[in-house]
Design a protein around this motif. Structure first.
Motif, PDB file in Angstrom:
ATOM      1  N   LEU A 106       0.831  -1.195   0.000  1.00  0.00           N
ATOM      2  CA  LEU A 106       0.000   0.000   0.000  1.00  0.00           C
ATOM      3  C   LEU A 106       0.869   1.250   0.000  1.00  0.00           C
ATOM      4  CD1 LEU A 106      -2.831   1.184   0.078  1.00  0.00           C
ATOM      5  CD2 LEU A 106      -2.761   1.031   2.568  1.00  0.00           C
ATOM      6  N   ARG A 107       1.937   1.258   0.786  1.00  0.00           N
ATOM      7  CA  ARG A 107       2.853   2.403   0.786  1.00  0.00           C
ATOM      8  C   ARG A 107       3.507   2.577  -0.582  1.00  0.00           C
ATOM      9  NH1 ARG A 107       6.810   0.929   5.298  1.00  0.00           N
ATOM     10  NH2 ARG A 107       7.912   2.790   4.556  1.00  0.00           N
ATOM     11  N   ALA A 108       3.775   1.475  -1.262  1.00  0.00           N
ATOM     12  CA  ALA A 108       4.334   1.571  -2.614  1.00  0.00           C
ATOM     13  C   ALA A 108       3.349   2.274  -3.546  1.00  0.00           C
ATOM     14  CB  ALA A 108       4.657   0.175  -3.142  1.00  0.00           C
ATOM     15  N   GLU A 109       2.083   1.916  -3.465  1.00  0.00           N
ATOM     16  CA  GLU A 109       1.066   2.586  -4.280  1.00  0.00           C
ATOM     17  C   GLU A 109       1.007   4.078  -3.960  1.00  0.00           C
ATOM     18  OE1 GLU A 109      -2.771   0.856  -4.063  1.00  0.00           O
ATOM     19  OE2 GLU A 109      -2.145  -1.119  -4.794  1.00  0.00           O
ATOM     20  N   GLN A 110       1.065   4.402  -2.681  1.00  0.00           N
ATOM     21  CA  GLN A 110       1.020   5.809  -2.278  1.00  0.00           C
ATOM     22  C   GLN A 110       2.227   6.572  -2.792  1.00  0.00           C
ATOM     23  OE1 GLN A 110       0.708   5.055   1.917  1.00  0.00           O
ATOM     24  NE2 GLN A 110      -1.533   4.929   1.907  1.00  0.00           N
ATOM     25  N   GLY A 111       3.390   5.917  -2.815  1.00  0.00           N
ATOM     26  CA  GLY A 111       4.588   6.541  -3.353  1.00  0.00           C
ATOM     27  C   GLY A 111       4.475   6.805  -4.843  1.00  0.00           C
ATOM     28  N   ILE A 112       3.858   5.895  -5.565  1.00  0.00           N
ATOM     29  CA  ILE A 112       3.649   6.085  -7.005  1.00  0.00           C
ATOM     30  C   ILE A 112       2.731   7.274  -7.242  1.00  0.00           C
ATOM     31  CG2 ILE A 112       2.595   5.055  -9.052  1.00  0.00           C
ATOM     32  CD1 ILE A 112       3.523   2.314  -7.952  1.00  0.00           C
TER      33      ILE A 112
END
Length: 254
Positions: A106-112
């Protein structure tokens, strides 16, 4: 179209490479084998030069945040700087699960999203091989443990690869968007998965032992938050039973 595929030597990434190549695209597999290390950024800028799209399949859960979160954000920033469409594979239900790895995804998605470039996130359910692995891990002798109403909607890896290429070669978004989730055709309780796996190796059906869900994680598993809501996902690919029929009698790995 020039398509870069991170993790191009891995299971999913190699399938994306084959599918995109078969459709006539100029495909660049990007991994440490080809001189691209997302964890450090080495080779990344060169790999993105002239690219139209980068399909991000690389991951390494064993390294904590290093690849799943930080390397993904590094890639997202570089793709945005080069105005390259980033297509990212993620997992259905990660915003509904307290599992550590799902929190990282989820944090990866937010970073994108924060990177600000054109990006599409496609979430998939668990692959058939991983679902079979879970069934084996939850089985002891003739017994299979289920946590509440635990179930899966496993998906064929080739189907996911095709959908990733569809997105990569399709309309380019102006910012961050979510593609429809992808899943397999059948929702299967873990007891049924275990039955199919045991039948595949000519063993009798297991006795299913139900364990009550205690705590946030077990409740999330019991409530099958890893399964997309009815009518919201793009369904397709081989069913779990049909996939099993293509596998050796003794399953190994994940």
């Amino acid at each position: 179209m020039r398509i870069v595929v991170t993790g191009g030597a891995g299971d999913l990434g190699s399938r994306v490479v084959r599918e995109a190549t078969a459709r006539g695209h100029d495909v660049v597999p990007a991994s440490r084998r080809t001189g691209v290390d997302l964890a450090t950024g080495d080779g990344l800028e060169d790999a993105l030069l002239g690219a139209d799209t980068v399909v991000h399949c690389a991951d390494d859960p064993s390294r904590g945040d290093t690849v799943t979160v930080y390397a993904t954000r590094r890639l997202a920033d570089a793709a945005a700087a080069h105005d390259v469409h980033l297509v990212h594979i993620s997992i259905v239900g990660i915003d509904q699960q307290p599992m550590t790895y799902y929190r990282r995804k989820l944090r990866a998605e937010q970073g994108i999203d924060a990177a600000g470039g054109p990006a599409t996130v496609l979430r998939a359910t668990q692959f058939h091989s991983l679902t079979a692995f879970f069934a084996r891990r939850l089985s002891v002798g003739p017994f299979t443990v289920t946590i509440g109403d635990m179930a899966f909607q496993p998906v064929d890896t080739d189907f996911v690869a095709r959908r990733l290429v569809d997105v990569a070669a399709g309309p380019r978004p102006t910012g961050y968007v979510r593609a429809p989730d992808v899943a397999g055709p059948d929702v299967l309780p873990i007891g049924e998965v275990a039955r199919l796996v045991r039948a595949h190796r000519r063993a009798s059906a297991p006795r299913v032992v139900r364990v009550p869900p205690l705590g946030r994680l077990m409740r999330a598993i019991s409530e099958s938050r890893n399964v997309p809501a009815t009518g919201t996902a793009d369904l397709g690919g081989l069913s779990f039973a049909d996939w099993l029929a293509t596998q050796p009698e003794r399953l190994t790995g994940r």
